[in-house]
Motif scaffolding. Structure first.
Motif, PDB file in Angstrom:
ATOM      1  N   HIS A  72       0.887  -1.211  -0.101  1.00 53.21           N
ATOM      2  CA  HIS A  72       0.121   0.108   0.072  1.00 53.21           C
ATOM      3  C   HIS A  72       0.841   1.353   0.151  1.00 53.21           C
ATOM      4  O   HIS A  72       0.621   2.447  -0.929  1.00 53.21           O
ATOM      5  CB  HIS A  72      -0.997  -0.116   1.306  1.00 53.21           C
ATOM      6  CG  HIS A  72      -2.083   0.777   1.130  1.00 53.21           C
ATOM      7  ND1 HIS A  72      -1.914   2.202   1.858  1.00 53.21           N
ATOM      8  CD2 HIS A  72      -3.463   0.908   0.540  1.00 53.21           C
ATOM      9  CE1 HIS A  72      -2.910   2.949   1.373  1.00 53.21           C
ATOM     10  NE2 HIS A  72      -3.715   2.150   0.798  1.00 53.21           N
ATOM     11  N   GLU A  73       2.004   1.185   0.860  1.00 55.56           N
ATOM     12  CA  GLU A  73       2.885   2.522   0.853  1.00 55.56           C
ATOM     13  C   GLU A  73       3.528   2.531  -0.477  1.00 55.56           C
ATOM     14  O   GLU A  73       3.737   3.733  -0.855  1.00 55.56           O
ATOM     15  CB  GLU A  73       3.973   2.264   1.953  1.00 55.56           C
ATOM     16  CG  GLU A  73       3.480   2.331   3.257  1.00 55.56           C
ATOM     17  CD  GLU A  73       4.398   2.213   4.521  1.00 55.56           C
ATOM     18  OE1 GLU A  73       5.670   2.028   3.810  1.00 55.56           O
ATOM     19  OE2 GLU A  73       4.227   2.042   5.386  1.00 55.56           O
ATOM     20  N   GLY A  75       1.983   2.277  -3.391  1.00 54.62           N
ATOM     21  CA  GLY A  75       1.075   2.625  -4.154  1.00 54.62           C
ATOM     22  C   GLY A  75       0.269   1.673  -4.899  1.00 54.62           C
ATOM     23  O   GLY A  75      -0.685   2.046  -5.796  1.00 54.62           O
ATOM     24  N   GLU A  77      -2.841  -0.783  -5.290  1.00 53.16           N
ATOM     25  CA  GLU A  77      -4.250  -0.954  -4.657  1.00 53.16           C
ATOM     26  C   GLU A  77      -4.599  -2.180  -4.012  1.00 53.16           C
ATOM     27  O   GLU A  77      -5.115  -3.130  -4.905  1.00 53.16           O
ATOM     28  CB  GLU A  77      -5.324  -0.353  -5.813  1.00 53.16           C
ATOM     29  CG  GLU A  77      -5.133   1.022  -6.247  1.00 53.16           C
ATOM     30  CD  GLU A  77      -6.402   1.195  -7.250  1.00 53.16           C
ATOM     31  OE1 GLU A  77      -7.400   1.782  -6.512  1.00 53.16           O
ATOM     32  OE2 GLU A  77      -6.202   1.146  -8.285  1.00 53.16           O
ATOM     33  N   ARG A 132       4.250  -5.237 -11.190  1.00 48.67           N
ATOM     34  CA  ARG A 132       4.586  -4.337 -10.235  1.00 48.67           C
ATOM     35  C   ARG A 132       4.764  -5.013  -8.647  1.00 48.67           C
ATOM     36  O   ARG A 132       5.799  -4.771  -7.777  1.00 48.67           O
ATOM     37  CB  ARG A 132       3.743  -3.262 -10.068  1.00 48.67           C
ATOM     38  CG  ARG A 132       3.619  -2.214 -11.179  1.00 48.67           C
ATOM     39  CD  ARG A 132       2.661  -1.090 -11.009  1.00 48.67           C
ATOM     40  NE  ARG A 132       2.915  -0.345  -9.854  1.00 48.67           N
ATOM     41  CZ  ARG A 132       2.257   0.450  -9.007  1.00 48.67           C
ATOM     42  NH1 ARG A 132       0.712   0.730  -9.584  1.00 48.67           N
ATOM     43  NH2 ARG A 132       2.555   1.176  -8.133  1.00 48.67           N
ATOM     44  N   HIS A 136       8.038  -5.476  -6.399  1.00 49.36           N
ATOM     45  CA  HIS A 136       8.035  -4.865  -5.047  1.00 49.36           C
ATOM     46  C   HIS A 136       8.605  -6.402  -4.295  1.00 49.36           C
ATOM     47  O   HIS A 136       9.531  -5.977  -3.382  1.00 49.36           O
ATOM     48  CB  HIS A 136       6.758  -4.769  -4.262  1.00 49.36           C
ATOM     49  CG  HIS A 136       6.677  -4.021  -2.998  1.00 49.36           C
ATOM     50  ND1 HIS A 136       6.628  -4.970  -2.118  1.00 49.36           N
ATOM     51  CD2 HIS A 136       6.789  -2.897  -2.618  1.00 49.36           C
ATOM     52  CE1 HIS A 136       6.511  -4.318  -0.865  1.00 49.36           C
ATOM     53  NE2 HIS A 136       6.651  -3.034  -1.007  1.00 49.36           N
TER      54      HIS A 136
END
Length: 327
Positions: A72-73, A75, A77, A132, A136
């Protein structure tokens, strides 16, 4: 754990821990876990998840929540865990039946679950988001004590598989047993050759099927990280077509997913080559799951031919016809 009055008693006990005693809890779904929509004062809305007993312990759930917070940090959803007044994210309940259960509150996410009639373009968005997510995962430094289940042949389709034994599915015959055994033997050979180096194997969602997506306009949101764990990154694509592996649109879904993924990540030929093995392994894992959930509405909705179609997919896999033209 399907009695509505009992579930609402548990939900209100959990909400009291979150200082939401007066909120309204509406049952959304009963699957592996139980989900309530929570409507609180001021128009605030949440999702309350009651975990099934005996599957994840507190450390495993805490690890999932740590990753969600980090995503979440960054970006993405994804469901955002909401802390209780004491700052903790996980509540532990002692139910009236004497069984201990865990509960987590999340911020509500808008959207609808897609159906197999989904616009293939949504798979382009899903592929891009998954890239993405994987990026991460590859760069995130996991906190001390982080622990999640590993999704490998041993835990997916082995004798002690976490979702049940495919050998015990009703209707299993000697011929079907031999076909599936042969299929899994070939799967294991290909996965061993593919390897578990960090670029190919790491922390993934592990259950990115249609039921775990929320589509709202041009947005595709990922939900239900309950089974996130350590596995091959390409497993997230295999899971994306769960229960629909023989749908006529699967080649288009896969092509769109790959197109989206390469907008933010890299797919190698080795990744493409191993995908059919991961797909058939996932299908056999789901076959085992249908055996342990045979009386549920979801399994009944698959139809009486689902076992036979699974065997047909195994034959296609062994003959080299499963997703022959991908990439």
């Amino acid at each position: 754990m399907t009695d509505s009055a009992f579930l609402h008693t548990l939900a209100h006990a959990a909400l009291a821990d979150y200082a939401l005693r007066d909120a309204r809890a509406s049952l959304v779904s009963i699957s592996e876990n139980v989900i309530f929509r929570v409507d609180a004062a001021g128009g605030q809305r949440y999702a309350l998840r009651l975990h099934r007993p005996g599957y994840h312990d507190a450390a495993e759930i805490g690890s999932e929540l740590a990753w969600l917070g980090a995503l979440h940090e960054a970006g993405l959803e994804v469901p955002l865990p909401i802390p209780a007044p004491d700052g903790t994210l996980l509540r532990t309940l002692s139910g009236p039946d004497g069984i201990t259960r865990h509960a987590v509150l999340f911020a509500w996410m808008e959207g609808t679950e897609p159906t197999p009639d989904i616009d293939p373009a949504a798979f382009t968005r899903l592929g891009r988001i998954t890239a993405r997510l994987h990026d991460h995962s590859r760069h995130w430094v996991r906190p001390d004590g982080f622990i999640r289940k590993a999704w490998t042949p041993e835990t997916m389709t082995g004798p002690h598989a976490l979702w049940g034994r495919w050998e015990d599915v009703p209707g299993m015959t000697d011929a079907a047993h031999e076909l599936i055994t042969h299929s899994l033997r070939q799967v294991h050979t290909e996965l061993e050759a593919y390897g578990q180096q960090p670029g190919r194997f790491g922390l993934i969602h592990a259950d990115l099927r249609l039921a775990n997506l929320l589509v709202s306009g041009a947005h595709t949101r990922l939900i239900d990280f309950d089974d996130c764990g350590i596995s091959w990154f390409m497993q997230d694509l295999a899971a994306a077509i769960s229960f629909h592996e023989d749908h006529p649109q699967v080649p288009r879904w896969v092509d769109h997913w790959l197109r989206g993924y390469t907008m933010a990540g890299v797919i190698t030929q080795a990744d493409l080559n191993v995908l059919p093995a991961l797909i058939i392994q996932r299908r056999i894992q789901l076959l085992a799951w249908t055996g342990t959930h045979r009386h549920t509405r979801q399994v009944e909705s698959l139809g009486p031919d689902w076992f036979g179609r699974t065997l047909a997919l195994c034959r296609a896999w062994l003959d080299g016809r499963l997703l022959r033209d991908i990439g």
